[in-house]
Design a protein around this motif. Sequence first.
Motif, PDB file in Angstrom:
ATOM      1  N   PHE A 214     -16.790 -29.332  -9.142  1.00  0.00           N
ATOM      2  CA  PHE A 214     -17.613 -29.367 -10.146  1.00  0.00           C
ATOM      3  C   PHE A 214     -19.116 -29.724  -8.901  1.00  0.00           C
ATOM      4  O   PHE A 214     -20.647 -30.202  -9.657  1.00  0.00           O
ATOM      5  CB  PHE A 214     -17.655 -30.586 -10.872  1.00  0.00           C
ATOM      6  N   ARG A 215     -19.505 -29.842  -8.007  1.00  0.00           N
ATOM      7  CA  ARG A 215     -20.316 -29.600  -7.286  1.00  0.00           C
ATOM      8  C   ARG A 215     -21.601 -28.968  -7.326  1.00  0.00           C
ATOM      9  O   ARG A 215     -22.584 -28.677  -7.133  1.00  0.00           O
ATOM     10  CB  ARG A 215     -20.175 -30.332  -5.658  1.00  0.00           C
ATOM     11  N   PHE A 216     -21.476 -28.139  -7.084  1.00  0.00           N
ATOM     12  CA  PHE A 216     -21.706 -26.361  -7.520  1.00  0.00           C
ATOM     13  C   PHE A 216     -21.779 -25.336  -8.613  1.00  0.00           C
ATOM     14  O   PHE A 216     -22.232 -24.601  -8.529  1.00  0.00           O
ATOM     15  CB  PHE A 216     -22.153 -26.077  -6.337  1.00  0.00           C
ATOM     16  N   ASP A 217     -20.879 -25.907  -9.304  1.00  0.00           N
ATOM     17  CA  ASP A 217     -20.154 -24.704 -10.659  1.00  0.00           C
ATOM     18  C   ASP A 217     -18.870 -25.816 -11.705  1.00  0.00           C
ATOM     19  O   ASP A 217     -18.392 -25.920 -11.427  1.00  0.00           O
ATOM     20  CB  ASP A 217     -19.262 -23.965  -9.997  1.00  0.00           C
ATOM     21  N   ILE A 218     -19.912 -25.992 -13.039  1.00  0.00           N
ATOM     22  CA  ILE A 218     -19.837 -26.164 -14.067  1.00  0.00           C
ATOM     23  C   ILE A 218     -19.624 -25.051 -15.119  1.00  0.00           C
ATOM     24  O   ILE A 218     -20.251 -24.546 -15.233  1.00  0.00           O
ATOM     25  CB  ILE A 218     -20.470 -27.286 -14.515  1.00  0.00           C
ATOM     26  N   PRO A 219     -18.423 -24.963 -15.322  1.00  0.00           N
ATOM     27  CA  PRO A 219     -18.145 -24.079 -16.609  1.00  0.00           C
ATOM     28  C   PRO A 219     -19.065 -24.225 -18.192  1.00  0.00           C
ATOM     29  O   PRO A 219     -19.140 -25.687 -18.262  1.00  0.00           O
ATOM     30  CB  PRO A 219     -17.058 -24.324 -17.425  1.00  0.00           C
ATOM     31  N   THR A 220     -20.150 -23.182 -18.239  1.00  0.00           N
ATOM     32  CA  THR A 220     -20.824 -23.278 -19.317  1.00  0.00           C
ATOM     33  C   THR A 220     -21.163 -22.741 -20.505  1.00  0.00           C
ATOM     34  O   THR A 220     -20.484 -20.990 -20.156  1.00  0.00           O
ATOM     35  CB  THR A 220     -22.135 -23.199 -18.713  1.00  0.00           C
ATOM     36  N   VAL A 221     -20.786 -22.544 -21.487  1.00  0.00           N
ATOM     37  CA  VAL A 221     -21.087 -21.927 -22.091  1.00  0.00           C
ATOM     38  C   VAL A 221     -22.708 -22.300 -23.597  1.00  0.00           C
ATOM     39  O   VAL A 221     -22.778 -23.254 -23.142  1.00  0.00           O
ATOM     40  CB  VAL A 221     -20.132 -21.905 -23.484  1.00  0.00           C
ATOM     41  N   GLY A 222     -22.946 -21.455 -23.763  1.00  0.00           N
ATOM     42  CA  GLY A 222     -24.637 -20.837 -24.627  1.00  0.00           C
ATOM     43  C   GLY A 222     -24.461 -19.935 -24.918  1.00  0.00           C
ATOM     44  O   GLY A 222     -23.457 -19.761 -26.048  1.00  0.00           O
ATOM     45  N   LEU A 223     -25.999 -19.818 -25.462  1.00  0.00           N
ATOM     46  CA  LEU A 223     -26.180 -19.065 -27.047  1.00  0.00           C
ATOM     47  C   LEU A 223     -25.902 -17.497 -26.576  1.00  0.00           C
ATOM     48  O   LEU A 223     -25.619 -17.096 -27.623  1.00  0.00           O
ATOM     49  CB  LEU A 223     -27.941 -19.404 -27.090  1.00  0.00           C
ATOM     50  N   THR A 224     -26.116 -17.257 -25.224  1.00  0.00           N
ATOM     51  CA  THR A 224     -25.762 -15.548 -24.735  1.00  0.00           C
ATOM     52  C   THR A 224     -24.245 -15.315 -25.742  1.00  0.00           C
ATOM     53  O   THR A 224     -24.121 -14.619 -25.974  1.00  0.00           O
ATOM     54  CB  THR A 224     -26.321 -15.697 -23.670  1.00  0.00           C
ATOM     55  N   THR A 225     -23.627 -16.379 -25.353  1.00  0.00           N
ATOM     56  CA  THR A 225     -22.357 -15.979 -25.094  1.00  0.00           C
ATOM     57  C   THR A 225     -21.988 -16.239 -26.427  1.00  0.00           C
ATOM     58  O   THR A 225     -21.148 -15.248 -27.528  1.00  0.00           O
ATOM     59  CB  THR A 225     -21.617 -17.483 -24.477  1.00  0.00           C
ATOM     60  N   LEU A 226     -22.450 -17.422 -27.099  1.00  0.00           N
ATOM     61  CA  LEU A 226     -22.160 -17.406 -28.542  1.00  0.00           C
ATOM     62  C   LEU A 226     -22.229 -16.027 -29.338  1.00  0.00           C
ATOM     63  O   LEU A 226     -22.022 -15.504 -30.176  1.00  0.00           O
ATOM     64  CB  LEU A 226     -22.356 -17.965 -29.114  1.00  0.00           C
ATOM     65  N   ARG A 227     -23.544 -15.656 -29.216  1.00  0.00           N
ATOM     66  CA  ARG A 227     -24.801 -14.396 -29.761  1.00  0.00           C
ATOM     67  C   ARG A 227     -23.062 -12.934 -29.458  1.00  0.00           C
ATOM     68  O   ARG A 227     -23.411 -12.741 -30.263  1.00  0.00           O
ATOM     69  CB  ARG A 227     -25.630 -14.241 -29.528  1.00  0.00           C
ATOM     70  N   ASN A 228     -22.652 -12.800 -28.619  1.00  0.00           N
ATOM     71  CA  ASN A 228     -21.805 -11.535 -28.156  1.00  0.00           C
ATOM     72  C   ASN A 228     -21.123 -11.871 -29.315  1.00  0.00           C
ATOM     73  O   ASN A 228     -20.230 -11.161 -29.173  1.00  0.00           O
ATOM     74  CB  ASN A 228     -21.514 -11.533 -26.894  1.00  0.00           C
ATOM     75  N   LEU A 229     -20.442 -13.423 -28.939  1.00  0.00           N
ATOM     76  CA  LEU A 229     -19.261 -14.159 -29.775  1.00  0.00           C
ATOM     77  C   LEU A 229     -19.541 -13.763 -31.633  1.00  0.00           C
ATOM     78  O   LEU A 229     -18.385 -12.377 -31.894  1.00  0.00           O
ATOM     79  CB  LEU A 229     -18.731 -14.828 -30.110  1.00  0.00           C
ATOM     80  N   ILE A 230     -20.536 -13.705 -31.841  1.00  0.00           N
ATOM     81  CA  ILE A 230     -20.952 -13.135 -33.126  1.00  0.00           C
ATOM     82  C   ILE A 230     -20.741 -11.202 -33.620  1.00  0.00           C
ATOM     83  O   ILE A 230     -20.575 -11.673 -34.485  1.00  0.00           O
ATOM     84  CB  ILE A 230     -22.678 -13.386 -33.946  1.00  0.00           C
ATOM     85  N   LYS A 231     -22.204 -11.070 -32.358  1.00  0.00           N
ATOM     86  CA  LYS A 231     -21.593  -9.466 -32.592  1.00  0.00           C
ATOM     87  C   LYS A 231     -19.796  -8.815 -32.547  1.00  0.00           C
ATOM     88  O   LYS A 231     -20.001  -8.090 -33.664  1.00  0.00           O
ATOM     89  CB  LYS A 231     -22.217  -8.901 -31.325  1.00  0.00           C
ATOM     90  N   ILE A 232     -19.216  -9.416 -31.942  1.00  0.00           N
ATOM     91  CA  ILE A 232     -17.648  -9.033 -32.268  1.00  0.00           C
ATOM     92  C   ILE A 232     -17.177  -9.303 -33.424  1.00  0.00           C
ATOM     93  O   ILE A 232     -15.902  -9.758 -33.417  1.00  0.00           O
ATOM     94  CB  ILE A 232     -17.088  -9.240 -30.997  1.00  0.00           C
ATOM     95  N   LYS A 233     -17.580 -10.045 -33.942  1.00  0.00           N
ATOM     96  CA  LYS A 233     -17.340 -11.173 -35.221  1.00  0.00           C
ATOM     97  C   LYS A 233     -16.024 -11.798 -35.003  1.00  0.00           C
ATOM     98  O   LYS A 233     -15.007 -11.853 -35.582  1.00  0.00           O
ATOM     99  CB  LYS A 233     -16.517  -9.585 -36.686  1.00  0.00           C
ATOM    100  N   ALA A 234     -16.246 -12.204 -33.685  1.00  0.00           N
ATOM    101  CA  ALA A 234     -14.792 -13.147 -33.337  1.00  0.00           C
ATOM    102  C   ALA A 234     -14.638 -14.704 -34.006  1.00  0.00           C
ATOM    103  O   ALA A 234     -16.075 -14.383 -35.594  1.00  0.00           O
ATOM    104  CB  ALA A 234     -15.135 -14.066 -32.365  1.00  0.00           C
TER     105      ALA A 234
END
Lengths: 272, 272
Positions: A214-234
């Motif tokens: 976690f000093r140099f990498d935190i998993p994140t989700v944001g609007l790009t991921t979400l918009r991609n999920l919306i596109k595939i009707k997740a």
Amino acid sequence: MSKIGLIAGRGKLPAIWAASARDRGHDVYAFPIIEEADEGLKNIAKVIKPVNVGAFDNLINILIENDISKVVMIGKVNKTRLFGKTRLDARMQQMLANLRELNDDSILLGIVNELKKEGIEVLKQSTFIEDLFPTPGPVTSKTPDDSLLEDMKYAFKLARGIGGLDIGQTVLVKNRAVLAVEAIEGTDQAIKRAGELGGAGATMAKVSKPNQDFRFDIPTVGLTTLRNLIKIKARGLVIEAGKTFIVDREEFIETAEASGITVMALESASPE
Amino acid sequence: MSKIGLIAGRGKLPAIWAASARDRGHDVYAFPIIEEADEGLKNIAKVIKPVNVGAFDNLINILIENDISKVVMIGKVNKTRLFGKTRLDARMQQMLANLRELNDDSILLGIVNELKKEGIEVLKQSTFIEDLFPTPGPVTSKTPDDSLLEDMKYAFKLARGIGGLDIGQTVLVKNRAVLAVEAIEGTDQAIKRAGELGGAGATMAKVSKPNQDFRFDIPTVGLTTLRNLIKIKARGLVIEAGKTFIVDREEFIETAEASGITVMALESASPE
């Protein structure tokens, strides 16, 4: 009141982090190594001093001169900066030459270790922003029904397993069938593939790896991921409570709710 | 000399199996449930009696009448046969109705259990053809160099891990980076993706799952897989010694050698 150094890359996290550190009474000394990072840090950091990504010795000297012994490294820095036209100083060259592999994690760990030699500690990126991480339970106001919850738990379990093999952090499932496992192609492509293979109704999990640094990498989700999920009707997204960061949280939740995607945070069953 | 039933689907394995069983002195009673299977079994099986995939009670009666208490089920049967226009008898309908899930493994296990009720044992598909499975070591005449062997071991380890999570059996890597993990898209698509993402030089692993039921599912590689690997200029293929079957072995090895692909069989470190 203490001095904290902020080595800042691209994205919104550096400014979010800086504001939270300041609000807790710390003096933030910001060192943007990406031009855009500078902007967001204005009026938040006590000191802003842009540095060149290749001028490692210079950065270390500034930290020492300013008596800064704790830093956070946050925000994306594209590796092509290091291996493109950027001039690397002797210290950076030497550090890279000693690495066994030149993947992102190795390079960042090399930087962490080089700073440690000078008595400078790299803190977890989550320091001062722990309260921005989701707590266990629904993140959206809608809670998952039984069938969705089952897919969420299944995707979560598999994503943890994939992370344990150090393959990736993202898995997409539908009705307990695995649509896509993310490897080198990246999250966006994995989501797209899952949509093509499974149609509407996928559920995605994004979690941390057991050996996540976690000093140099935190998993994140944001609007790009979400918009991609919306596109595939997740229909669902499950993240890891306390360990997956939601960038632009308010807009994220609003968008998820408007499009009928249920977001849930689950806790890892096993302690790490 | 004993009677063995062979419930035969598509592909070359039923005939290969039948010839091997006959050469060991067994009388093969073949029940092709796919039209094409019939052809290959001519002159090998002692008795050939085509049966309808939906006429389960009929098949069981024939087995009992002929005093056959051991059968092998081998060759592909597309599930659409069961859920398409085929008339299913009451026994098949009832069996399917009692299943929790209708994936391939559940259906086949249902058939195995239904036969067991009648005292008919389904043998492992590998019975009588064990010597056709690769032994540990190079399968092609060329042996892998150190860098290829490292990728092979890495891909093998990851494929075992993926199998343990019940995701799939195939992983492609290059220089210890994971290019593709096979999920629902199938091997051909995973290979294609690996080539697009990583260019030439990939290594693929195909292994068994820890809970693999060899009574109705043996991991196989064949010319189609190999030709896809040649298309993406792969350099290595690693399979599991004693557990992954090479269809058309001679032509397979010849083609691999002609195209510079090294094939290796590795043994699972952990006993199952």
